[in-house]
Design an enzyme around this catalytic site. Structure first.
Site, PDB file in Angstrom:
ATOM      1  N   CYS A 160       0.900  -1.149   0.035  1.00 39.75           N
ATOM      2  CA  CYS A 160      -0.054  -0.067  -0.157  1.00 39.75           C
ATOM      3  C   CYS A 160       0.821   1.403   0.106  1.00 39.75           C
ATOM      4  CB  CYS A 160      -0.865  -0.106   1.212  1.00 39.75           C
ATOM      5  SG  CYS A 160      -2.198  -1.387   1.028  1.00 39.75           S
ATOM      6  N   ASP A 216      -9.449  -4.004  -6.591  1.00 39.03           N
ATOM      7  CA  ASP A 216      -8.842  -2.890  -5.483  1.00 39.03           C
ATOM      8  C   ASP A 216      -9.657  -1.598  -6.028  1.00 39.03           C
ATOM      9  OD1 ASP A 216      -7.239  -1.162  -4.236  1.00 39.03           O
ATOM     10  OD2 ASP A 216      -5.477  -2.186  -4.471  1.00 39.03           O
ATOM     11  N   HIS A 248      -8.090  -4.440  -2.139  1.00 39.64           N
ATOM     12  CA  HIS A 248      -6.995  -3.700  -1.635  1.00 39.64           C
ATOM     13  C   HIS A 248      -6.616  -4.301  -0.422  1.00 39.64           C
ATOM     14  CE1 HIS A 248      -4.403  -0.075  -1.116  1.00 39.64           C
ATOM     15  NE2 HIS A 248      -5.082  -0.036   0.040  1.00 39.64           N
TER      16      HIS A 248
END
Length: 280
Positions: A160, A216, A248
């Site tokens: 991330c 995502d 995600h």
């Protein structure tokens, strides 16, 4: 930041939730959270000289290993070096790596103490400039080399927020052998974020393995496709794998977003990628 404030921040990290468990902003922790033991490992909190204070974090490496170990720099999520990132370090150490995760927010606040994501983004994450992160990763590289890591067999991985920094660091440090995992590829240009992975695709010499979720909502497939095209046009030795069913944070086993099958496959692909490119 003064040396005094840096020392205070390190003490807060040593005694705070970040060194003991999961960040407050990710509570409650999902039952799927994985706990890797430290048996036959040496683990600890480094004091990485950044030139503007000692940066803490977490490291793990095989105990009583003979000779320098291949290195993986593990670049944190937005939540800092909490229990999940520490666990990833131990998983890598079980594979024979010296894994170190620097606490890249140490000048700006302790993410373990922040109870919600919006406040964390506003009060901590938004204050961290890319150039500071890249310099701190260089300091981590130097610290690891002085403490038993083989810098000729070194990789980086991030997730991330840290995945974006991994792409940038792969362009910054050409001594890396490989890099892997997911992060944002494009975004607003600001003083703190002057370039994004899409902007540096043509400069990449280090092979990066991007592992992305097809569902995502934070990293749109349009961005992933742009990066695939940019890498192909530049003739770069990097690859992107898309898992159609993953969302995600699909490697984050402590969160509901965890997708066990794809996370396990991505982990195997990462290890194979590192070994194939000389970081094993």
């Amino acid at each position: 930041m003064t040396q005094h404030h840096a020392t205070l921040n390190r003490r807060r990290f040593l005694t705070g939730a970040g060194s003991l468990g999961f960040a407050l902003a990710v509570q409650p922790v999902a039952a799927s959270a994985i706990l890797t033991d430290s048996q036959l490992l040496q683990t600890g909190i480094p004091a990485i000289d950044t030139g503007s204070g000692a940066m803490p974090g977490y490291y793990a490496k095989p105990e009583n290993a003979a000779g320098p170990l291949p290195l993986v720099i593990v670049i944190q999520e937005i939540f800092g070096v909490h229990a999940h990132i520490q666990d990833l370090c131990r998983r890598l150490a079980k594979q024979g790596y010296f894994a170190v995760a620097p606490e890249l927010y140490f000048r700006h606040g302790n993410p373990a103490e922040v109870a919600d994501i919006d406040t964390l983004m506003r009060d901590v994450v938004s204050k961290v400039p890319d150039n500071e992160v890249q310099n701190d990763l260089d300091a981590t590289w130097s610290w690891a080399g002085a403490h038993g890591a083989d810098l000729r067999r070194a990789a980086a991985t991030g997730f991330c927020w840290g995945g974006r920094q991994t792409w940038l660091y792969a362009a910054h440090n050409r001594q890396l052998k490989a890099a892997a995992w997911y992060g944002k590829l494009e975004g607003p240009v600001t003083a703190n974020t002057p370039r994004h992975p899409l902007d540096i695709a043509a400069q990449l010499e280090v092979p990066v393995l991007g592992l992305y979720g097809g569902q995502d909502q934070s990293i749109p497939q349009a961005s992933v496709e742009k990066m695939q095209t940019a890498l192909k046009q530049a003739g770069k030795n990097s690859e992107i794998v898309v898992y159609p069913d993953a969302g995600h944070g699909f490697n984050a086993d402590y969160r509901p977003s965890y997708h066990a099958r794809d996370a396990a496959d991505g982990w195997r692909k990462m290890l194979d990628w590192f070994a194939r490119h000389g970081a094993g």
